[in-house]
Design an enzyme around this catalytic site. Sequence first.
Site, PDB file in Angstrom:
ATOM      1  N   GLU A 163       0.797  -1.223   0.000  1.00  0.00           N
ATOM      2  CA  GLU A 163       0.000   0.000   0.000  1.00  0.00           C
ATOM      3  C   GLU A 163       0.838   1.286   0.000  1.00  0.00           C
ATOM      4  O   GLU A 163       0.807   2.075   0.956  1.00  0.00           O
ATOM      5  CB  GLU A 163      -0.956   0.011   1.193  1.00  0.00           C
ATOM      6  CG  GLU A 163      -2.040  -1.043   1.103  1.00  0.00           C
ATOM      7  CD  GLU A 163      -3.069  -0.953   2.212  1.00  0.00           C
ATOM      8  OE1 GLU A 163      -4.119  -1.586   2.091  1.00  0.00           O
ATOM      9  OE2 GLU A 163      -2.824  -0.238   3.204  1.00  0.00           O
ATOM     10  N   GLU A 356      -5.501  -8.417   0.578  1.00  0.00           N
ATOM     11  CA  GLU A 356      -6.168  -8.130   1.852  1.00  0.00           C
ATOM     12  C   GLU A 356      -7.650  -7.912   1.597  1.00  0.00           C
ATOM     13  O   GLU A 356      -8.021  -7.217   0.650  1.00  0.00           O
ATOM     14  CB  GLU A 356      -5.634  -6.858   2.533  1.00  0.00           C
ATOM     15  CG  GLU A 356      -4.284  -6.958   3.185  1.00  0.00           C
ATOM     16  CD  GLU A 356      -3.924  -5.657   3.913  1.00  0.00           C
ATOM     17  OE1 GLU A 356      -4.846  -4.895   4.289  1.00  0.00           O
ATOM     18  OE2 GLU A 356      -2.726  -5.418   4.090  1.00  0.00           O
TER      19      GLU A 356
END
Length: 451
Positions: A163, A356
């Site tokens: 991320e 995720e």
Amino acid sequence: MDFSNHFVWGAAASSYQIEGGSREGGKGDSVWDEFCRIPGAVFEGQTGDIACDHYHRFRDDIAMMKQLGIRAYRFSFSWPRIFPNGTGEINEDGMRFYEDVVEELLKNEIIPYATLFHWDYPAVLQKQGGWLNPQSPLWFEQYAEAIAKRFQGKIHHYFTINEPQCFIGLGYGRGQHAPGLKLSAADNFLAVHHVLLAHGRAVRALRKYGGPVSVGLAQCGRIYSPQSNLAEDTEAARRATFEVPDNFLDALFSVSLWSDPIFKGEYPQDFRQKFSGLLPKISAEDMEIISQPIDFYAQNIYHSTRVKATKEGWEEVPFPPGMTKTAMNWPVTPECLYWCPKFLYEKYHKKIIISENGMSAHDTISLDGRVHDPNRIDYLRRYLSYLRKAAREDIDIGGYFIWSLMDNFEWDSGYHERFGIIYIDYETQQRIPKDSAYWYQKVVECNGEKL
């Protein structure tokens, strides 16, 4: 068909969020160690100093994973545990910890999926400018090379970075995450470029020294879904997903800003036009490094924003009053696990891994000693049904990693949020598999055929 016979079912966690042992085994401080010491930075002044004590309990945790049928585990290395000074000599105690973790995973027939960087940047390097320093891609390359050499033949799947939208957008842009900076647009775009260079250099190092490996990075970003099944709404959602916003803080969360350089070898045209006077010097050699071929597109995704077509292009559609939300106040939009892989696959033509997905819920130990989380089971059933729909349309979906394996330190929210399928009592460090853990076990056993 539904999910392929090679589909990877896993669970995910990250070093700072679960390990603890913050000052053990020669580990150096990370930016999160320092950020947690700032009054008011983290919920109730909580820290990751102990977290889930995975540093001491990893063997028991892996045994529980085996018992629950987890077949792949996405974990991350702590850069300052391996290089306390960020570069230079390897801390053998730190490296040995991860060797023991990987050995234990392999012994229990759990496939390691390793993330090189999940936000715990060495504090000593941050004091030298962090991702603003032009040497930062070289620092990361050295770190990647050390990991690749040590785990050659043992780890075959890597995520370089987790991320980047968040640790730059929230860490360098909004000041909400470590290192808590609120820098200019120009400085943020310089950091973006260095992170992408670091990714590219790490890909080369992993391939050169790691043996046959599968490599990607785990992204997040602004994802949009159509309000209706009308073709014009679908096109509006696609356009919204890949446009770079005008505001630089929003632009940092753009899908295209981070993906086009990697997969297309260039920054998005609208990004270059909107921010032309704020961009760093970008060479052809830089873009060649950044666009090193990778094997999959990994996406961390929890929700999307709904949009509809307008004469001007698109506009967001507000959620209705009483919209179902998670404990973290995130909207429950299961359709995102169809539209996101679809849009990404159509544009970038790479196998999609959901690295995720999951939800924070108000979990508690019931009087019967168990943790009942029907909302999480319902959430997962809905989301995975949409992912299965994508797979049925011949979108190459390679795997799914539930976030998270266990409750953990949720960054600036501290221990306020519980995302795990294993409950952690932070006072006693007792582990209790939630009902969702047993539900997920059955899903894995049938390869997602029965949701």
